[in-house]
Design a protein around this motif. Structure first.
Motif, PDB file in Angstrom:
ATOM      1  N   GLN A   1      45.266  44.973  42.849  1.00  0.00           N
ATOM      2  CA  GLN A   1      44.240  44.087  42.272  1.00  0.00           C
ATOM      3  C   GLN A   1      44.583  43.766  40.819  1.00  0.00           C
ATOM      4  O   GLN A   1      44.426  42.640  40.360  1.00  0.00           O
ATOM      5  N   MET A   2      45.090  44.772  40.103  1.00  0.00           N
ATOM      6  CA  MET A   2      45.392  44.552  38.698  1.00  0.00           C
ATOM      7  C   MET A   2      46.559  43.596  38.514  1.00  0.00           C
ATOM      8  O   MET A   2      46.585  42.811  37.574  1.00  0.00           O
ATOM      9  N   ARG A   3      47.504  43.642  39.450  1.00  0.00           N
ATOM     10  CA  ARG A   3      48.641  42.708  39.367  1.00  0.00           C
ATOM     11  C   ARG A   3      48.142  41.265  39.455  1.00  0.00           C
ATOM     12  O   ARG A   3      48.575  40.401  38.705  1.00  0.00           O
ATOM     13  N   VAL A   4      47.200  41.035  40.384  1.00  0.00           N
ATOM     14  CA  VAL A   4      46.636  39.679  40.544  1.00  0.00           C
ATOM     15  C   VAL A   4      45.911  39.289  39.255  1.00  0.00           C
ATOM     16  O   VAL A   4      46.104  38.198  38.713  1.00  0.00           O
ATOM     17  N   VAL A   5      45.100  40.216  38.751  1.00  0.00           N
ATOM     18  CA  VAL A   5      44.312  39.955  37.537  1.00  0.00           C
ATOM     19  C   VAL A   5      45.237  39.607  36.369  1.00  0.00           C
ATOM     20  O   VAL A   5      45.034  38.624  35.662  1.00  0.00           O
ATOM     21  N   GLU A   6      46.284  40.414  36.194  1.00  0.00           N
ATOM     22  CA  GLU A   6      47.197  40.192  35.070  1.00  0.00           C
ATOM     23  C   GLU A   6      47.907  38.841  35.167  1.00  0.00           C
ATOM     24  O   GLU A   6      48.061  38.139  34.177  1.00  0.00           O
ATOM     25  N   THR A   7      48.294  38.490  36.395  1.00  0.00           N
ATOM     26  CA  THR A   7      48.963  37.202  36.598  1.00  0.00           C
ATOM     27  C   THR A   7      48.029  36.058  36.216  1.00  0.00           C
ATOM     28  O   THR A   7      48.426  35.113  35.523  1.00  0.00           O
ATOM     29  N   VAL A   8      46.778  36.165  36.649  1.00  0.00           N
ATOM     30  CA  VAL A   8      45.806  35.100  36.356  1.00  0.00           C
ATOM     31  C   VAL A   8      45.546  35.013  34.847  1.00  0.00           C
ATOM     32  O   VAL A   8      45.526  33.918  34.278  1.00  0.00           O
TER      33      VAL A   8
ATOM     34  N   THR B   1      31.651  38.600  37.406  1.00  0.00           N
ATOM     35  CA  THR B   1      30.793  39.248  38.404  1.00  0.00           C
ATOM     36  C   THR B   1      29.616  39.862  37.638  1.00  0.00           C
ATOM     37  O   THR B   1      29.548  39.763  36.408  1.00  0.00           O
ATOM     38  N   GLU B   2      28.767  40.534  38.364  1.00  0.00           N
ATOM     39  CA  GLU B   2      27.608  41.189  37.750  1.00  0.00           C
ATOM     40  C   GLU B   2      28.029  42.120  36.613  1.00  0.00           C
ATOM     41  O   GLU B   2      27.337  42.253  35.619  1.00  0.00           O
ATOM     42  N   ARG B   3      29.204  42.746  36.749  1.00  0.00           N
ATOM     43  CA  ARG B   3      29.616  43.768  35.784  1.00  0.00           C
ATOM     44  C   ARG B   3      30.857  43.418  34.986  1.00  0.00           C
ATOM     45  O   ARG B   3      31.356  44.243  34.228  1.00  0.00           O
ATOM     46  N   ILE B   4      31.373  42.185  35.148  1.00  0.00           N
ATOM     47  CA  ILE B   4      32.626  41.847  34.450  1.00  0.00           C
ATOM     48  C   ILE B   4      32.551  40.476  33.772  1.00  0.00           C
ATOM     49  O   ILE B   4      32.044  39.507  34.338  1.00  0.00           O
ATOM     50  N   LEU B   5      33.080  40.432  32.533  1.00  0.00           N
ATOM     51  CA  LEU B   5      33.108  39.181  31.767  1.00  0.00           C
ATOM     52  C   LEU B   5      34.566  38.794  31.469  1.00  0.00           C
ATOM     53  O   LEU B   5      35.430  39.668  31.386  1.00  0.00           O
ATOM     54  N   LEU B   6      34.777  37.510  31.312  1.00  0.00           N
ATOM     55  CA  LEU B   6      36.101  37.017  30.917  1.00  0.00           C
ATOM     56  C   LEU B   6      35.962  36.370  29.550  1.00  0.00           C
ATOM     57  O   LEU B   6      35.085  35.519  29.352  1.00  0.00           O
ATOM     58  N   LEU B   7      36.792  36.783  28.600  1.00  0.00           N
ATOM     59  CA  LEU B   7      36.717  36.154  27.275  1.00  0.00           C
ATOM     60  C   LEU B   7      38.065  35.556  26.914  1.00  0.00           C
ATOM     61  O   LEU B   7      39.117  36.051  27.313  1.00  0.00           O
TER      62      LEU B   7
ATOM     63  N   ARG C   1      38.750  27.557  37.054  1.00  0.00           N
ATOM     64  CA  ARG C   1      39.730  27.721  38.138  1.00  0.00           C
ATOM     65  C   ARG C   1      40.151  29.186  38.262  1.00  0.00           C
ATOM     66  O   ARG C   1      40.304  29.701  39.362  1.00  0.00           O
ATOM     67  N   ALA C   2      40.335  29.828  37.118  1.00  0.00           N
ATOM     68  CA  ALA C   2      40.726  31.250  37.131  1.00  0.00           C
ATOM     69  C   ALA C   2      39.637  32.094  37.788  1.00  0.00           C
ATOM     70  O   ALA C   2      39.915  33.046  38.525  1.00  0.00           O
ATOM     71  N   LEU C   3      38.384  31.711  37.549  1.00  0.00           N
ATOM     72  CA  LEU C   3      37.263  32.475  38.121  1.00  0.00           C
ATOM     73  C   LEU C   3      37.296  32.469  39.639  1.00  0.00           C
ATOM     74  O   LEU C   3      36.940  33.455  40.281  1.00  0.00           O
ATOM     75  N   GLU C   4      37.733  31.353  40.201  1.00  0.00           N
ATOM     76  CA  GLU C   4      37.780  31.260  41.670  1.00  0.00           C
ATOM     77  C   GLU C   4      38.712  32.329  42.253  1.00  0.00           C
ATOM     78  O   GLU C   4      38.480  32.835  43.339  1.00  0.00           O
ATOM     79  N   VAL C   5      39.762  32.662  41.520  1.00  0.00           N
ATOM     80  CA  VAL C   5      40.693  33.688  42.005  1.00  0.00           C
ATOM     81  C   VAL C   5      40.174  35.083  41.647  1.00  0.00           C
ATOM     82  O   VAL C   5      40.227  36.013  42.449  1.00  0.00           O
ATOM     83  N   LEU C   6      39.658  35.219  40.418  1.00  0.00           N
ATOM     84  CA  LEU C   6      39.268  36.547  39.932  1.00  0.00           C
ATOM     85  C   LEU C   6      38.038  37.124  40.644  1.00  0.00           C
ATOM     86  O   LEU C   6      37.973  38.314  40.922  1.00  0.00           O
TER      87      LEU C   6
END
Lengths: 164, 194
Positions: free
Chosen positions: A13-20, A98-104, A122-127
């Motif tokens: 999961q972290m690999r996907v997150v880091e790529t995004v 998500t309920e518990r996660i923010l993107l800055l 667009r990134a949110l759709e993947v994350l």
């Protein structure tokens, strides 16, 4: 009352997150892109080297976002899902994943706000689906075994040995 | 529960200092900031009013380095003590792994201590946390003053969970590190009791 579950993010999961996050920073020309928990802890950043300022940024972003939610309540608005601070040199854009996660994302004036908003959504759709499954993970925290706790106990004694 | 990042091999614990206004929560954090090894501490962030009363929170990250291959940090927060800041208190309490309840030992502060303790329970329950299960330490602060309650009286009022009790004088640092050490160890001990 059930005990609240932790947020456990696997390697995959972290690999996907880091790529995004890396891609988002590249296409927007952002200075820093980070995922932080609503309790104020950084989860992942791009670039990956996080400093103590990143920790402060995470804590302050989460609290600022939390305050914004309270503002929404006062205004009888269901929720404000986006937060934007405009500065002279840099801007800060925060969205809820998500309920518990923010993107800055922080970026300078050479980047258009619209561009950031477009690529962020667009990134949110993947994350979103990846992080939702991390929140519902049944994987236990087997890493935190007896050895870890014993070693951590020693580290705590070492760190706080200058008492009184 | 703690935030664990398997890929980055990182774990972050959140400790919240709770208690009524002027009980010494910020004083605890400031003492820790001054006395802990500078290499292990991050920036001390304080959101306070002009009169130096906490408006939102204080925040201090402490790094314990790498333990068994896991980079481990404790994030210390305080809440604003004044009663009208309850929304802020609840927000800061969110995701806490451990709580230090700082009690002002002075007899004149009885009502404020009890109100704050009840408020802590109320807020934990509203966040779906079981107050009996969260790692908690009761710090009896200002033991150097006169006109203070006995330890047993304060425990009867403010320790319904049988939590460890530490006597302190945060201003001079007595008991400050002991409190932090105790709550950190409790958090670790409970970290896989899910």
């Amino acid at each position: 009352m059930p005990r609240r579950k932790g947020l456990i993010i696997s390697d995959e999961q972290m690999r996907v997150v880091e790529t995004v996050l890396d891609k988002l920073r590249r296409v927007t020309g952002g200075t820093l892109v980070a995922l932080v928990s609503t309790s104020g802890q950084p989860i992942s950043t791009s670039p990956s080297e996080s400093s103590s300022d990143t920790l402060s940024l995470a804590a302050l972003t989460a609290s600022s976002f939390a305050a914004t939610r309270q503002l929404a309540e006062v205004l009888n608005e269901r929720e404000f899902t986006l937060l934007f601070h405009e500065g002279k040199e840099s801007n800060l854009h925060v969205v809820q994943v998500t309920e518990r996660i923010l993107l800055l994302i922080t970026f300078g004036h050479d980047t258009q706000v619209g561009r950031v908003r477009l690529y962020t959504s667009r990134a949110l759709e993947v994350l979103k689906p990846v992080l939702q499954s991390a929140e519902n993970s049944e994987e236990d925290d087997a890493l935190l075994d007896g050895d870890y706790r014993q070693e951590l106990g020693k580290a705590i004694d070492g760190l706080f040995s200058s008492d009184d | 529960m703690a935030l664990i990042n398997l890929a980055a091999r990182e774990i972050n614990y959140k400790i919240v200092y709770y208690g009524c206004g002027l009980c010494g929560k910020t004083t605890n954090i400031q003492y820790i900031y001054r006395r802990v090894n500078p290499a292990t501490r991050g920036r001390l962030v304080s959101i306070a009013t002009e009169e130096e009363r906490t408006l939102y929170f204080d925040f201090l990250p402490l790094s314990l380095g790498t333990v068994k291959g896991l980079r481990t940090r404790f994030h210390l927060y305080t809440v604003p003590g004044q009663s009208f800041y309850n929304a802020s208190r609840r927000l800061v309490l969110q995701g806490a792994d451990g709580v230090v309840f700082v009690a002002d030992s002075q007899i004149s502060r009885l009502d404020e201590n009890v109100d704050s303790y009840l408020n802590l329970w109320e807020n934990l329950m509203s966040l779906d946390e079981d107050p009996a299960k969260i790692s908690m330490v009761l710090q009896l602060n200002k033991r150097d003053l006169t006109d203070i309650f006995s330890v047993s009286d304060l425990c009867e009022l403010l320790n319904h969970t049988g939590s460890p009790v530490i006597e302190a004088c945060a201003l001079t640092g007595v008991g400050v590190f002991e409190t932090l050490k105790t709550v950190c160890k409790q958090v670790i001990a409970r970290s896989n009791e899910t």
